[in-house]
Design an enzyme around this catalytic site. Structure first.
Site, PDB file in Angstrom:
ATOM      1  N   CYS A  62       0.560  -1.282  -0.071  1.00 45.90           N
ATOM      2  CA  CYS A  62       0.165  -0.093   0.003  1.00 45.90           C
ATOM      3  C   CYS A  62       1.235   0.811   0.120  1.00 45.90           C
ATOM      4  O   CYS A  62       2.716   0.991  -0.675  1.00 45.90           O
ATOM      5  CB  CYS A  62      -1.099   0.212   1.276  1.00 45.90           C
ATOM      6  SG  CYS A  62       0.166   0.310   2.843  1.00 45.90           S
ATOM      7  N   ASN A 117       2.665   1.655   4.308  1.00 48.82           N
ATOM      8  CA  ASN A 117       2.866   0.578   4.811  1.00 48.82           C
ATOM      9  C   ASN A 117       2.600   0.536   6.716  1.00 48.82           C
ATOM     10  O   ASN A 117       3.154  -0.604   6.896  1.00 48.82           O
ATOM     11  CB  ASN A 117       4.006  -0.012   4.679  1.00 48.82           C
ATOM     12  CG  ASN A 117       4.604  -1.934   5.207  1.00 48.82           C
ATOM     13  OD1 ASN A 117       5.460  -1.682   5.352  1.00 48.82           O
ATOM     14  ND2 ASN A 117       3.936  -2.126   5.181  1.00 48.82           N
ATOM     15  N   CYS A 142      -1.212   0.599   7.240  1.00 49.42           N
ATOM     16  CA  CYS A 142      -2.727  -0.009   7.552  1.00 49.42           C
ATOM     17  C   CYS A 142      -2.830  -0.325   6.486  1.00 49.42           C
ATOM     18  O   CYS A 142      -2.557  -2.024   7.782  1.00 49.42           O
ATOM     19  CB  CYS A 142      -2.679   1.716   7.305  1.00 49.42           C
ATOM     20  SG  CYS A 142      -3.100   3.234   8.323  1.00 49.42           S
ATOM     21  N   ARG A 143      -3.181  -0.663   5.450  1.00 48.97           N
ATOM     22  CA  ARG A 143      -3.269  -1.502   4.577  1.00 48.97           C
ATOM     23  C   ARG A 143      -2.538  -2.709   4.370  1.00 48.97           C
ATOM     24  O   ARG A 143      -3.439  -4.201   4.844  1.00 48.97           O
ATOM     25  CB  ARG A 143      -4.234  -1.173   3.037  1.00 48.97           C
ATOM     26  CG  ARG A 143      -5.354   0.311   3.680  1.00 48.97           C
ATOM     27  CD  ARG A 143      -5.889   0.864   2.011  1.00 48.97           C
ATOM     28  NE  ARG A 143      -4.524   0.831   1.900  1.00 48.97           N
ATOM     29  CZ  ARG A 143      -4.257   1.992   0.663  1.00 48.97           C
ATOM     30  NH1 ARG A 143      -5.180   1.913  -0.125  1.00 48.97           N
ATOM     31  NH2 ARG A 143      -3.216   3.309   0.955  1.00 48.97           N
TER      32      ARG A 143
HETATM   33  P1  4NP Z   1      -1.413   3.251   3.905  1.00 46.57           P
HETATM   34  O1  4NP Z   1      -1.861   4.521   4.526  1.00 46.57           O
HETATM   35  O2  4NP Z   1      -1.326   3.483   2.790  1.00 46.57           O
HETATM   36  O3  4NP Z   1      -2.864   2.074   4.199  1.00 46.57           O
HETATM   37  O4  4NP Z   1      -0.148   2.558   4.710  1.00 46.57           O
HETATM   38  C1  4NP Z   1      -1.715   5.294   4.703  1.00 46.57           C
HETATM   39  C2  4NP Z   1      -0.391   5.340   5.509  1.00 46.57           C
HETATM   40  C3  4NP Z   1       0.049   6.850   5.533  1.00 46.57           C
HETATM   41  C4  4NP Z   1      -0.164   8.039   5.073  1.00 46.57           C
HETATM   42  C5  4NP Z   1      -0.904   7.442   3.893  1.00 46.57           C
HETATM   43  C6  4NP Z   1      -1.901   6.303   3.817  1.00 46.57           C
HETATM   44  N1  4NP Z   1       0.672   9.195   4.740  1.00 46.57           N
HETATM   45  O5  4NP Z   1      -0.041  10.378   4.245  1.00 46.57           O
HETATM   46  O6  4NP Z   1       1.364   8.927   5.334  1.00 46.57           O
END
Ligand code: 4NP
Length: 156
Positions: A8, A11, A13-14
């Site tokens: 994702c 790295n 959350c999803r």
């Molecule tokens: P992820 O979520 O891609 O599901 O881990 C996010 C985590 C961090 C950010 C955006 C989405 N960020 O902008 O820092």
């Protein structure tokens, strides 16, 4: 041995949630020796950090412990893994830019293509939203990882 890398943006959350869901499915079915499962992000902003505390809290409510430490995708991952699983269109595009060869690009798949009950084309980014977004991620990933494992186990 089948090797799966969930990817994702951050790295945190999803993809670490997908990693935990798939590891639990594999463990519950006694298939641990047949799979290697990891996750990575397309930005290195959160490198070295554990999962987002909100994702961890929702994961715990559903019986998952998130222990993954964020790391960016590396070119070597396209050699090491058989399936590179993207969560949304933006991940998909960035992964295709990183893939060093056509053979490597052919390893990129969409998480939601494995869903059985959800009719969706991406796992929504929960980072800027509220509790429901994190719950939604878990619900989608349980559906998608279940479908993916079923597909992989049905392969000849
Ligand atoms: P992820 O979520 O891609 O599901 O881990 C996010 C985590 C961090 C950010 C955006 C989405 N960020 O902008 O820092």
């Amino acid at each position: 041995m089948k090797k799966i890398l969930f990817v994702c943006l951050g790295n945190i959350c999803r993809s670490p949630m997908a990693e935990a869901v798939m590891k639990k499915l594999v463990k519950d079915r006694g298939l641990e020796t047949n799979y290697e499962i990891d996750s990575a992000g397309l930005i290195s902003y959160h490198e070295g950090e554990g999962a987002d505390p909100r994702m961890k809290m929702h994961a715990r409510r559903h019986g998952y412990l998130l222990t993954h430490i964020s790391r960016p995708v590396r070119e070597l991952d396209f050699d090491l893994f058989d399936y590179i699983v993207s969560m949304d269109d933006s991940n998909w595009d960035k992964l295709h830019c990183l893939a060093p060869t056509a053979e490597a690009a052919a390893k990129i798949v969409r998480m939601t293509d494995y869903c059985h009950t959800h009719v969706i084309d991406h796992v929504p980014d929960p980072y800027y939203g509220g509790d429901q977004g994190f719950e939604n991620v878990i619900e989608i990933l349980e559906d998608a990882c279940g479908g993916m494992l079923e597909d992989l186990e049905n392969q000849p």
